[in-house]
Design an enzyme around this catalytic site. Structure first.
Site, mmCIF file in Angstrom:
data_model
loop_
_atom_site.group_PDB
_atom_site.id
_atom_site.type_symbol
_atom_site.label_atom_id
_atom_site.label_comp_id
_atom_site.label_asym_id
_atom_site.label_seq_id
_atom_site.Cartn_x
_atom_site.Cartn_y
_atom_site.Cartn_z
ATOM 1 N N LYS A 28 -8.174 44.100 -55.196
ATOM 2 C CA LYS A 28 -7.697 43.482 -53.949
ATOM 3 C C LYS A 28 -7.299 42.015 -54.153
ATOM 4 O O LYS A 28 -6.200 41.605 -53.772
ATOM 5 C CB LYS A 28 -8.789 43.553 -52.855
ATOM 6 C CG LYS A 28 -9.279 44.945 -52.510
ATOM 7 C CD LYS A 28 -10.347 44.917 -51.430
ATOM 8 C CE LYS A 28 -11.625 44.191 -51.798
ATOM 9 N NZ LYS A 28 -12.412 44.805 -52.887
ATOM 10 N N ASP A 52 -14.744 37.695 -50.336
ATOM 11 C CA ASP A 52 -15.735 37.161 -51.262
ATOM 12 C C ASP A 52 -15.784 35.622 -51.167
ATOM 13 O O ASP A 52 -16.862 35.030 -51.117
ATOM 14 C CB ASP A 52 -15.330 37.607 -52.682
ATOM 15 C CG ASP A 52 -16.522 37.675 -53.601
ATOM 16 O OD1 ASP A 52 -17.662 37.727 -53.099
ATOM 17 O OD2 ASP A 52 -16.314 37.658 -54.828
ATOM 18 N N SER A 96 -14.038 45.685 -46.489
ATOM 19 C CA SER A 96 -13.886 46.219 -45.123
ATOM 20 C C SER A 96 -14.116 47.729 -45.097
ATOM 21 O O SER A 96 -13.193 48.499 -44.843
ATOM 22 C CB SER A 96 -12.518 45.849 -44.533
ATOM 23 O OG SER A 96 -11.442 45.982 -45.428
HETATM 24 N N1 LIG Z 1 -23.995 45.041 -51.377
HETATM 25 C C1 LIG Z 1 -22.741 44.697 -51.663
HETATM 26 N N2 LIG Z 1 -21.717 45.542 -51.398
HETATM 27 C C2 LIG Z 1 -20.448 45.191 -51.698
HETATM 28 N N3 LIG Z 1 -20.108 44.004 -52.262
HETATM 29 C C3 LIG Z 1 -21.103 43.126 -52.534
HETATM 30 C C4 LIG Z 1 -22.445 43.441 -52.255
HETATM 31 N N4 LIG Z 1 -23.196 42.371 -52.648
HETATM 32 C C5 LIG Z 1 -22.370 41.450 -53.134
HETATM 33 N N5 LIG Z 1 -21.101 41.886 -53.074
HETATM 34 C C6 LIG Z 1 -19.927 41.071 -53.449
HETATM 35 O O1 LIG Z 1 -19.336 40.709 -52.223
HETATM 36 C C7 LIG Z 1 -17.931 41.000 -52.223
HETATM 37 C C8 LIG Z 1 -17.503 41.781 -50.984
HETATM 38 O O2 LIG Z 1 -17.380 40.920 -49.898
HETATM 39 P P1 LIG Z 1 -16.543 41.373 -48.646
HETATM 40 O O3 LIG Z 1 -16.631 40.245 -47.675
HETATM 41 O O4 LIG Z 1 -15.199 41.787 -49.088
HETATM 42 O O5 LIG Z 1 -17.366 42.642 -48.116
HETATM 43 S S1 LIG Z 1 -17.249 43.418 -46.721
HETATM 44 O O6 LIG Z 1 -15.812 43.556 -46.404
HETATM 45 O O7 LIG Z 1 -17.952 42.651 -45.709
HETATM 46 O O8 LIG Z 1 -17.905 44.722 -46.952
HETATM 47 C C9 LIG Z 1 -17.663 41.857 -53.423
HETATM 48 O O9 LIG Z 1 -16.561 41.207 -54.025
HETATM 49 P P2 LIG Z 1 -15.214 41.967 -54.444
HETATM 50 O O10 LIG Z 1 -15.527 42.463 -55.802
HETATM 51 O O11 LIG Z 1 -14.218 40.845 -54.441
HETATM 52 O O12 LIG Z 1 -14.850 43.034 -53.480
HETATM 53 C C10 LIG Z 1 -18.899 41.748 -54.302
HETATM 54 O O13 LIG Z 1 -18.634 40.882 -55.374
HETATM 55 N N1 LIG Z 2 -3.570 46.426 -61.486
HETATM 56 C C1 LIG Z 2 -4.540 46.136 -62.332
HETATM 57 N N2 LIG Z 2 -4.556 46.672 -63.556
HETATM 58 C C2 LIG Z 2 -5.556 46.382 -64.418
HETATM 59 N N3 LIG Z 2 -6.607 45.569 -64.146
HETATM 60 C C3 LIG Z 2 -6.645 45.019 -62.925
HETATM 61 C C4 LIG Z 2 -5.630 45.272 -61.961
HETATM 62 N N4 LIG Z 2 -5.944 44.598 -60.826
HETATM 63 C C5 LIG Z 2 -7.090 43.954 -61.074
HETATM 64 N N5 LIG Z 2 -7.517 44.195 -62.333
HETATM 65 C C6 LIG Z 2 -8.765 43.681 -62.935
HETATM 66 O O1 LIG Z 2 -9.832 44.354 -62.291
HETATM 67 C C7 LIG Z 2 -10.884 43.453 -61.998
HETATM 68 C C8 LIG Z 2 -11.189 43.458 -60.495
HETATM 69 O O2 LIG Z 2 -10.089 42.922 -59.813
HETATM 70 P P1 LIG Z 2 -10.271 42.107 -58.459
HETATM 71 O O3 LIG Z 2 -8.905 41.700 -58.020
HETATM 72 O O4 LIG Z 2 -11.282 41.022 -58.628
HETATM 73 O O5 LIG Z 2 -10.851 43.236 -57.489
HETATM 74 P P2 LIG Z 2 -11.523 43.123 -56.058
HETATM 75 O O6 LIG Z 2 -11.013 41.857 -55.418
HETATM 76 O O7 LIG Z 2 -11.085 44.357 -55.345
HETATM 77 O O8 LIG Z 2 -12.998 43.092 -56.311
HETATM 78 C C9 LIG Z 2 -10.464 42.089 -62.542
HETATM 79 O O9 LIG Z 2 -11.059 41.920 -63.816
HETATM 80 C C10 LIG Z 2 -8.962 42.208 -62.662
HETATM 81 O O10 LIG Z 2 -8.457 41.418 -63.693
#
Ligand SMILES: Nc1ncnc2c1ncn2[C@@H]1O[C@H](COP(=O)(O)OS(=O)(=O)O)[C@@H](OP(=O)(O)O)[C@H]1O
Ligand SMILES: Nc1ncnc2c1ncn2[C@@H]1O[C@H](COP(=O)(O)OP(=O)(O)O)[C@@H](O)[C@H]1O
Length: 200
Positions: A28, A52, A96
């Protein structure tokens, strides 16, 4: 009063929300940043609201219970609405996980202005990436209620765009951002409609 139409006219674009939803690690934030760059290069103003990141400030009092996630998404949706009123293309990226929370954000806007993008990549891929090591901790039981492991993720039913594997390969962020750019162009968000006349 400066109207929304006048602000849009100034920016030569229309405000909208591109809402990325999907598991942690589904890409994302990467897609959000890539799209922001493409738009910037094209001369369009956008702004990324990353779930995040917002948890360090605006939403720092919230955890990961269903109630707190709902409040997190509600606040992001309200801020996104303000950006739309400012004429800006707001790119929101947050897990979300609940459909009703996403739908409530959609309801804040006019039809067509909320573009929901589902990052439909398998848990196995997200878990393999695990850039922050959180899946490992969740599997070890050190984080409870982690989305996709022991907390729900409700897939969108009628979203505007689905990003998924093509012949087993994950599209590059640029490919996906290109698709979104085309979508925004096609629907007139990036070019002023002829009846918007510059008018100071
Ligand atoms: N329990 C749990 N579940 C999911 N994710 C967790 C949790 N604890 C910490 N994290 C970290 O928080 C990021 C998600 O935050 P969000 O604000 O996108 O979550 S939500 O939409 O309110 O569900 C998410 O980051 P992203 O990897 O960027 O999605 C995680 O790094
Ligand atoms: N299209 C893609 N192809 C390969 N690797 C990806 C791609 N998009 C993201 N990544 C890698 O995947 C990991 C998670 O991406 P991230 O954007 O942080 O995901 P999210 O925000 O959903 O947690 C990162 O290490 C990123 O470099």
């Amino acid at each position: 009063m400066v109207t929304r139409e006048e602000r849009q006219n100034l920016l030569q674009q229309k405000g909208c929300v591109v809402w990325m939803t999907g598991l942690s690690g589904s890409g994302k934030s990467t897609l959000a940043c890539t799209l922001e760059h493409l738009l910037f290069k094209r001369g369009n103003l956008s702004y990324v609201l990353d779930g995040d990141n917002l948890r360090h400030g605006l939403n720092k009092n919230l955890g990961f219970s269903a109630e707190d996630r709902a409040e997190n998404i509600r606040r992001i949706g309200e801020v996104a609405k303000i950006f739309v009123d400012a004429g800006i293309i707001c790119i929101a990226s947050a897990i979300s996980p609940y459909r009703k929370d996403r739908d409530a954000c959609r309801e804040l806007l006019q039809p067509g202005e909320f573009i929901e993008v589902y990052m439909k990549f398998p848990l196995s891929l997200c878990e393999e990436r695990d850039p922050k090591g959180l899946y490992k901790l969740a599997r070890a039981g050190k984080i409870k209620g982690f989305t996709g492991i022991d907390d729900p993720y409700e897939e969108p039913i009628n979203c505007e765009m689905v990003m998924e594997l093509v012949d087993g390969r994950c599209p590059t962020p640029k490919e996906m951002a290109g698709r979104l750019l085309f979508y925004l162009e096609e629907r007139g968000f990036l070019t002023p409609s002829p009846n918007l006349i510059f008018n100071f």
